[in-house]
Design a protein around this motif. Structure first.
Motif, PDB file in Angstrom:
ATOM      1  N   GLY A 175      12.442  -4.802   8.922  1.00 46.54           N
ATOM      2  CA  GLY A 175      11.557  -5.957   8.865  1.00 46.54           C
ATOM      3  C   GLY A 175      10.609  -6.049  10.040  1.00 46.54           C
ATOM      4  N   LEU A 176      10.361  -4.932  10.707  1.00 37.58           N
ATOM      5  CA  LEU A 176       9.483  -4.925  11.884  1.00 37.58           C
ATOM      6  C   LEU A 176       8.102  -4.385  11.554  1.00 37.58           C
ATOM      7  CD1 LEU A 176      11.501  -3.556  14.945  1.00 37.58           C
ATOM      8  CD2 LEU A 176      10.685  -5.863  14.558  1.00 37.58           C
ATOM      9  N   LEU A 177       7.085  -5.068  12.079  1.00 34.82           N
ATOM     10  CA  LEU A 177       5.706  -4.577  12.059  1.00 34.82           C
ATOM     11  C   LEU A 177       5.289  -4.513  13.521  1.00 34.82           C
ATOM     12  CD1 LEU A 177       4.309  -6.904   9.267  1.00 34.82           C
ATOM     13  CD2 LEU A 177       4.985  -4.529   9.019  1.00 34.82           C
ATOM     14  N   THR A 178       4.888  -3.347  14.008  1.00 34.36           N
ATOM     15  CA  THR A 178       4.597  -3.181  15.434  1.00 34.36           C
ATOM     16  C   THR A 178       3.287  -2.440  15.642  1.00 34.36           C
ATOM     17  OG1 THR A 178       6.958  -3.071  15.887  1.00 34.36           O
ATOM     18  CG2 THR A 178       5.511  -2.281  17.606  1.00 34.36           C
ATOM     19  N   LYS A 186      -3.395 -11.090   8.895  1.00 29.86           N
ATOM     20  CA  LYS A 186      -2.981 -11.434   7.537  1.00 29.86           C
ATOM     21  C   LYS A 186      -1.825 -10.518   7.139  1.00 29.86           C
ATOM     22  CE  LYS A 186      -6.214 -13.180   4.419  1.00 29.86           C
ATOM     23  NZ  LYS A 186      -7.246 -13.048   3.382  1.00 29.86           N
ATOM     24  N   LEU A 187      -0.710 -11.120   6.755  1.00 29.81           N
ATOM     25  CA  LEU A 187       0.447 -10.384   6.254  1.00 29.81           C
ATOM     26  C   LEU A 187       0.463 -10.520   4.740  1.00 29.81           C
ATOM     27  CD1 LEU A 187       3.155 -11.713   8.740  1.00 29.81           C
ATOM     28  CD2 LEU A 187       1.787  -9.648   8.956  1.00 29.81           C
ATOM     29  N   TYR A 188       0.261  -9.413   4.036  1.00 30.50           N
ATOM     30  CA  TYR A 188       0.227  -9.412   2.568  1.00 30.50           C
ATOM     31  C   TYR A 188       1.630  -9.170   2.033  1.00 30.50           C
ATOM     32  CZ  TYR A 188      -4.780  -8.893   3.249  1.00 30.50           C
ATOM     33  OH  TYR A 188      -6.079  -9.081   3.638  1.00 30.50           O
ATOM     34  N   CYS A 189       2.065 -10.012   1.092  1.00 30.44           N
ATOM     35  CA  CYS A 189       3.388  -9.880   0.486  1.00 30.44           C
ATOM     36  C   CYS A 189       3.248  -9.336  -0.926  1.00 30.44           C
ATOM     37  CB  CYS A 189       4.095 -11.227   0.449  1.00 30.44           C
ATOM     38  SG  CYS A 189       4.379 -11.908   2.074  1.00 30.44           S
ATOM     39  N   PHE A 190       4.076  -8.346  -1.238  1.00 33.04           N
ATOM     40  CA  PHE A 190       4.052  -7.713  -2.548  1.00 33.04           C
ATOM     41  C   PHE A 190       5.443  -7.712  -3.153  1.00 33.04           C
ATOM     42  CE2 PHE A 190       0.692  -5.666  -0.101  1.00 33.04           C
ATOM     43  CZ  PHE A 190      -0.384  -5.757  -0.971  1.00 33.04           C
ATOM     44  N   ASN A 217      -6.540  -3.515  13.697  1.00 32.02           N
ATOM     45  CA  ASN A 217      -7.301  -2.405  14.310  1.00 32.02           C
ATOM     46  C   ASN A 217      -7.260  -1.142  13.450  1.00 32.02           C
ATOM     47  OD1 ASN A 217      -8.073  -3.950  16.409  1.00 32.02           O
ATOM     48  ND2 ASN A 217      -6.953  -2.834  17.968  1.00 32.02           N
ATOM     49  N   ASN A 218      -7.409  -1.316  12.144  1.00 31.93           N
ATOM     50  CA  ASN A 218      -7.414  -0.213  11.176  1.00 31.93           C
ATOM     51  C   ASN A 218      -6.104   0.563  11.120  1.00 31.93           C
ATOM     52  OD1 ASN A 218     -10.100  -0.676  10.325  1.00 31.93           O
ATOM     53  ND2 ASN A 218     -10.827   0.336  12.187  1.00 31.93           N
ATOM     54  N   LEU A 219      -5.026  -0.008  11.631  1.00 30.54           N
ATOM     55  CA  LEU A 219      -3.711   0.617  11.560  1.00 30.54           C
ATOM     56  C   LEU A 219      -2.836  -0.222  10.629  1.00 30.54           C
ATOM     57  CD1 LEU A 219      -1.740   2.797  12.530  1.00 30.54           C
ATOM     58  CD2 LEU A 219      -1.157   1.291  14.431  1.00 30.54           C
ATOM     59  N   VAL A 220      -2.377   0.408   9.536  1.00 36.25           N
ATOM     60  CA  VAL A 220      -1.563  -0.280   8.535  1.00 36.25           C
ATOM     61  C   VAL A 220      -0.088  -0.154   8.920  1.00 36.25           C
ATOM     62  CG1 VAL A 220      -0.870  -0.334   6.111  1.00 36.25           C
ATOM     63  CG2 VAL A 220      -3.227   0.241   6.718  1.00 36.25           C
ATOM     64  N   GLN A 221       0.605  -1.276   8.879  1.00 36.62           N
ATOM     65  CA  GLN A 221       2.054  -1.293   9.071  1.00 36.62           C
ATOM     66  C   GLN A 221       2.660  -1.998   7.870  1.00 36.62           C
ATOM     67  OE1 GLN A 221       3.805   0.116  11.461  1.00 36.62           O
ATOM     68  NE2 GLN A 221       2.104   0.691  12.777  1.00 36.62           N
ATOM     69  N   GLU A 222       3.857  -1.557   7.452  1.00 35.80           N
ATOM     70  CA  GLU A 222       4.520  -2.234   6.351  1.00 35.80           C
ATOM     71  C   GLU A 222       6.022  -2.187   6.543  1.00 35.80           C
ATOM     72  OE1 GLU A 222       5.108   0.678   2.612  1.00 35.80           O
ATOM     73  OE2 GLU A 222       3.031   0.110   3.002  1.00 35.80           O
ATOM     74  N   THR A 223       6.685  -3.197   5.987  1.00 36.16           N
ATOM     75  CA  THR A 223       8.138  -3.258   6.058  1.00 36.16           C
ATOM     76  C   THR A 223       8.724  -2.383   4.956  1.00 36.16           C
ATOM     77  OG1 THR A 223       8.360  -5.086   4.504  1.00 36.16           O
ATOM     78  CG2 THR A 223       8.056  -5.654   6.844  1.00 36.16           C
ATOM     79  N   SER A 224       9.987  -2.117   5.077  1.00 33.38           N
ATOM     80  CA  SER A 224      10.732  -1.548   3.960  1.00 33.38           C
ATOM     81  C   SER A 224      10.911  -2.663   2.940  1.00 33.38           C
ATOM     82  CB  SER A 224      12.104  -1.075   4.428  1.00 33.38           C
ATOM     83  OG  SER A 224      11.976  -0.076   5.404  1.00 33.38           O
ATOM     84  N   PRO A 225      11.135  -2.320   1.674  1.00 31.98           N
ATOM     85  CA  PRO A 225      11.407  -3.390   0.710  1.00 31.98           C
ATOM     86  C   PRO A 225      12.662  -4.150   1.135  1.00 31.98           C
ATOM     87  CG  PRO A 225      10.916  -1.341  -0.415  1.00 31.98           C
ATOM     88  CD  PRO A 225      11.066  -1.008   1.046  1.00 31.98           C
ATOM     89  N   ALA A 226      12.624  -5.462   1.031  1.00 38.78           N
ATOM     90  CA  ALA A 226      13.766  -6.294   1.430  1.00 38.78           C
ATOM     91  C   ALA A 226      14.886  -6.170   0.411  1.00 38.78           C
ATOM     92  CB  ALA A 226      13.322  -7.742   1.535  1.00 38.78           C
ATOM     93  N   SER A 227      16.102  -6.289   0.894  1.00 43.93           N
ATOM     94  CA  SER A 227      17.218  -6.407  -0.038  1.00 43.93           C
ATOM     95  C   SER A 227      17.268  -7.870  -0.468  1.00 43.93           C
ATOM     96  CB  SER A 227      18.525  -5.975   0.631  1.00 43.93           C
ATOM     97  OG  SER A 227      18.727  -6.680   1.829  1.00 43.93           O
TER      98      SER A 227
END
Length: 135
Positions: free
Chosen positions: A61-64, A83-87, A31-41
């Motif tokens: 590690g939460l996307l809400t 779609k969850l994009y991994c970088f 819904n045009n709202l971007v969520q992202e995790t912190s970089p993983a250890s």
């Protein structure tokens, strides 16, 4: 009445080509709202070979997303996918990316019954990355 869609990431595996000093970050748009995790250890126990990304059991590690019931119904009628994009990134905090590359994506189908369960009723499952560059 609003509903909350929460995706919790725990860990990854088989990131054998992850560049040195890089971490994995996941980003999604709903819904045009971007969520992202912190970089993983990195998990240095090397359970699956190389060090693997792990999100500690906190909010890293939460996307809400909070959606109205109508918005959720519209998403489900339109196919209901996320779609969850991994970088791979050397990013140390939000807004400070210095070197980043796409690793692939995971497609979640929101029409699946498991996505209507409470977190306590749901069990984690592995998802394979798609769109991976094999070079």
């Amino acid at each position: 009445m609003d509903v909350t869609l929460t995706i919790r990431l725990f860990e990854g595996r088989s990131f054998d080509k992850l560049p040195p000093n890089h971490a994995v970050r996941v980003q999604a748009v709903l819904n045009n709202l971007v969520q992202e995790t912190s970089p993983a250890s990195n998990n240095t126990t090397k359970t699956f070979g190389n060090a693997q990304p792990i999100w500690n059991n906190d909010n890293s590690g939460l996307l809400t997303w909070t959606l109205s019931k109508t918005e959720l119904q519209q998403l489900q009628k339109s196919g209901g996918s996320l779609k969850l994009y991994c970088f791979s990134t050397t990013r140390r905090s939000q807004g400070t990316a210095t070197d980043e590359q796409s690793l692939g994506y995971v497609l979640l189908i929101l029409n699946s019954p498991q996505y209507t369960l409470a977190e306590s009723e749901n069990t984690p499952e592995w998802h394979k990355l798609r769109g991976i560059s094999r070079t």
